[in-house]
Design a protein around this motif. Structure first.
Motif, PDB file in Angstrom:
ATOM      1  N   ILE A  22       0.884  -1.079  -0.089  1.00 17.97           N
ATOM      2  CA  ILE A  22       0.207   0.134   0.014  1.00 17.97           C
ATOM      3  C   ILE A  22       0.510   1.192  -0.082  1.00 17.97           C
ATOM      4  N   ASP A  23       0.475   2.169  -0.800  1.00 23.10           N
ATOM      5  CA  ASP A  23       0.983   3.066  -0.477  1.00 23.10           C
ATOM      6  C   ASP A  23       0.850   4.571   0.295  1.00 23.10           C
ATOM      7  N   VAL A  24       1.250   4.084   1.263  1.00 25.36           N
ATOM      8  CA  VAL A  24       1.169   4.782   2.699  1.00 25.36           C
ATOM      9  C   VAL A  24       0.400   6.351   2.337  1.00 25.36           C
ATOM     10  N   ALA A  25       2.066   6.971   1.276  1.00 24.39           N
ATOM     11  CA  ALA A  25       1.835   8.525   1.692  1.00 24.39           C
ATOM     12  C   ALA A  25       0.185   8.941   0.257  1.00 24.39           C
ATOM     13  N   ASP A  26      -0.499   7.978  -0.680  1.00 23.76           N
ATOM     14  CA  ASP A  26      -1.502   9.001  -1.403  1.00 23.76           C
ATOM     15  C   ASP A  26      -2.806   8.292  -0.705  1.00 23.76           C
ATOM     16  N   PRO A  27      -3.196  10.054  -0.767  1.00 24.77           N
ATOM     17  CA  PRO A  27      -4.610  10.561   0.362  1.00 24.77           C
ATOM     18  C   PRO A  27      -6.243   9.013   0.333  1.00 24.77           C
ATOM     19  N   ARG A  28      -5.921   8.570  -0.704  1.00 22.62           N
ATOM     20  CA  ARG A  28      -7.378   7.862  -1.439  1.00 22.62           C
ATOM     21  C   ARG A  28      -6.598   6.123  -0.691  1.00 22.62           C
ATOM     22  N   ARG A  29      -5.379   6.203  -0.332  1.00 22.49           N
ATOM     23  CA  ARG A  29      -5.394   4.301   0.407  1.00 22.49           C
ATOM     24  C   ARG A  29      -6.203   3.476   0.866  1.00 22.49           C
ATOM     25  N   LYS A  30      -7.158   4.052   1.972  1.00 22.64           N
ATOM     26  CA  LYS A  30      -8.276   3.620   2.603  1.00 22.64           C
ATOM     27  C   LYS A  30      -8.960   2.923   1.249  1.00 22.64           C
ATOM     28  N   GLU A  31      -9.684   4.326   0.181  1.00 24.54           N
ATOM     29  CA  GLU A  31     -10.380   4.007  -1.204  1.00 24.54           C
ATOM     30  C   GLU A  31      -9.584   2.359  -1.718  1.00 24.54           C
ATOM     31  N   ASN A  32      -8.464   2.753  -1.769  1.00 25.31           N
ATOM     32  CA  ASN A  32      -7.657   1.525  -2.302  1.00 25.31           C
ATOM     33  C   ASN A  32      -7.585   0.131  -2.022  1.00 25.31           C
ATOM     34  N   ILE A  33      -7.108   0.335  -0.723  1.00 24.92           N
ATOM     35  CA  ILE A  33      -6.991  -1.363   0.260  1.00 24.92           C
ATOM     36  C   ILE A  33      -8.972  -1.722   0.174  1.00 24.92           C
ATOM     37  N   GLU A  34      -9.969  -1.255   0.133  1.00 27.79           N
ATOM     38  CA  GLU A  34     -11.162  -1.609  -0.177  1.00 27.79           C
ATOM     39  C   GLU A  34     -11.504  -2.367  -1.266  1.00 27.79           C
ATOM     40  N   GLN A  35     -11.015  -1.235  -2.576  1.00 24.83           N
ATOM     41  CA  GLN A  35     -10.889  -1.428  -4.124  1.00 24.83           C
ATOM     42  C   GLN A  35     -10.533  -2.919  -3.854  1.00 24.83           C
ATOM     43  N   VAL A  36      -8.897  -3.176  -3.633  1.00 23.77           N
ATOM     44  CA  VAL A  36      -8.388  -4.771  -3.504  1.00 23.77           C
ATOM     45  C   VAL A  36      -8.947  -5.478  -3.016  1.00 23.77           C
ATOM     46  N   GLN A  37      -9.121  -5.577  -1.736  1.00 25.38           N
ATOM     47  CA  GLN A  37      -9.884  -6.257  -1.253  1.00 25.38           C
ATOM     48  C   GLN A  37     -11.895  -6.916  -1.826  1.00 25.38           C
ATOM     49  N   LEU A  38     -11.683  -6.168  -2.605  1.00 27.88           N
ATOM     50  CA  LEU A  38     -13.161  -6.202  -3.316  1.00 27.88           C
ATOM     51  C   LEU A  38     -12.985  -7.111  -4.734  1.00 27.88           C
ATOM     52  N   VAL A  39     -11.635  -6.774  -4.965  1.00 26.55           N
ATOM     53  CA  VAL A  39     -11.382  -7.913  -6.222  1.00 26.55           C
ATOM     54  C   VAL A  39     -10.972  -9.288  -5.285  1.00 26.55           C
ATOM     55  N   LEU A  40     -10.193  -9.307  -4.480  1.00 28.76           N
ATOM     56  CA  LEU A  40     -10.299 -10.702  -4.120  1.00 28.76           C
ATOM     57  C   LEU A  40     -11.094 -11.304  -4.122  1.00 28.76           C
ATOM     58  N   GLU A  41     -12.346 -10.518  -2.987  1.00 27.58           N
ATOM     59  CA  GLU A  41     -13.827 -11.192  -2.649  1.00 27.58           C
ATOM     60  C   GLU A  41     -13.833 -12.117  -4.383  1.00 27.58           C
ATOM     61  N   GLU A  42     -14.362 -11.029  -5.344  1.00 27.46           N
ATOM     62  CA  GLU A  42     -14.701 -11.745  -6.320  1.00 27.46           C
ATOM     63  C   GLU A  42     -13.831 -12.895  -6.876  1.00 27.46           C
ATOM     64  N   ILE A  43     -12.373 -12.760  -6.524  1.00 23.89           N
ATOM     65  CA  ILE A  43     -11.397 -14.286  -7.706  1.00 23.89           C
ATOM     66  C   ILE A  43     -11.290 -15.413  -5.677  1.00 23.89           C
ATOM     67  N   GLU A  44     -12.483 -15.129  -5.241  1.00 20.07           N
ATOM     68  CA  GLU A  44     -12.067 -16.256  -3.869  1.00 20.07           C
ATOM     69  C   GLU A  44     -10.781 -16.404  -3.621  1.00 20.07           C
ATOM     70  N   ALA A  45      -9.834 -15.380  -3.500  1.00 16.88           N
ATOM     71  CA  ALA A  45      -9.270 -15.352  -2.567  1.00 16.88           C
ATOM     72  C   ALA A  45      -9.002 -14.724  -1.160  1.00 16.88           C
ATOM     73  N   ASN A  46      -9.796 -14.182  -0.678  1.00 12.15           N
ATOM     74  CA  ASN A  46      -9.948 -13.358   0.247  1.00 12.15           C
ATOM     75  C   ASN A  46      -9.704 -14.111   1.853  1.00 12.15           C
ATOM     76  N   ASP A  47     -10.089 -15.279   2.061  1.00  9.96           N
ATOM     77  CA  ASP A  47      -9.768 -15.772   2.683  1.00  9.96           C
ATOM     78  C   ASP A  47      -8.042 -15.840   3.083  1.00  9.96           C
ATOM     79  N   ILE A  48      -7.138 -16.461   1.361  1.00  6.21           N
ATOM     80  CA  ILE A  48      -6.136 -16.287   2.101  1.00  6.21           C
ATOM     81  C   ILE A  48      -5.222 -14.958   3.257  1.00  6.21           C
TER      82      ILE A  48
END
Length: 202
Positions: free
Chosen positions: A57-83
């Motif tokens: 995560i780019d900790v200096a990016d002001p949108r980091r929280k939104e970016n984290i949420e977007q990544v988690q959504l994609v991981l759920e879509e590909i069924e990799a969110n339990d890793i």
């Protein structure tokens, strides 16, 4: 936008864990053209086979929280969110008064590492956290494998998990094994028995 959509693979050695394969997937990009969405997600299927995800995560990016949420959504879509996942907060060199550190949960397990890939600060902490998390996913034991389980012997060699010790007086194959726990569990299912009965030491 990309040199390639294929993950980059690197092999490294981690103390107390052994050889580890790092799969570096393509980064996340906003408003990806529709015809590249499927190809982009296909590169991330590597994560379904992983023992541990490093979410950088780019900790200096002001949108980091939104970016984290977007990544988690994609991981759920590909069924990799339990890793199991370790958050890697990079670019602390761009932040004021942020020191490299490991954050832990209530059980003491590493959940976040703060570092700078640019300056190298905190990189050793990342290796410490990865080693700690992966050590719990590795099965290490001394086995006495009876002659009737010759097929198991072949399977262990295929996994490159073997350090031979010889044979005992009963003809059992004595061997030290080291492999991902998930592979050991797969062998238990494949052979339809509790292979832990073969363990004579650890």
């Amino acid at each position: 936008m990309f040199a390639t959509l294929d993950p980059t693979l690197r092999k490294i050695e981690i103390d107390d864990v052994g050889p580890v394969i790092l799969a570096d997937t393509v980064g996340f990009i906003r408003h990806l053209p529709h015809d590249l969405v499927a190809a982009f997600k296909a590169t991330l299927t590597e994560t379904r086979e992983a023992d541990l995800q490093l979410h950088v995560i780019d900790v200096a990016d002001p949108r980091r929280k939104e970016n984290i949420e977007q990544v988690q959504l994609v991981l759920e879509e590909i069924e990799a969110n339990d890793i199991p996942q370790l958050l890697v907060y990079n670019k602390i060199d761009l932040m004021d008064e942020v020191a490299p550190r490991i954050d832990r949960d209530d059980e003491g397990k590493p959940i976040r590492v703060w570092l700078s890939a640019h300056s190298g600060e905190g990189i050793s902490l990342l290796f410490d956290a990865v080693k700690e998390l992966l050590a719990k996913t590795v099965f290490t034991a001394e086995l006495a494998v009876p002659p009737a389980l010759g097929r198991l012997r072949g399977a262990l060699f295929e996994l490159n998990a073997v350090d031979e010790k010889g044979y005992d007086e009963q003809g059992n194959w004595l061997v030290s094994v080291r492999m991902p726990k998930i592979e050991w569990e797969k062998l238990n299912k494949e052979f339809g028995r509790n292979l832990n009965d073969l363990v004579v030491g650890s």
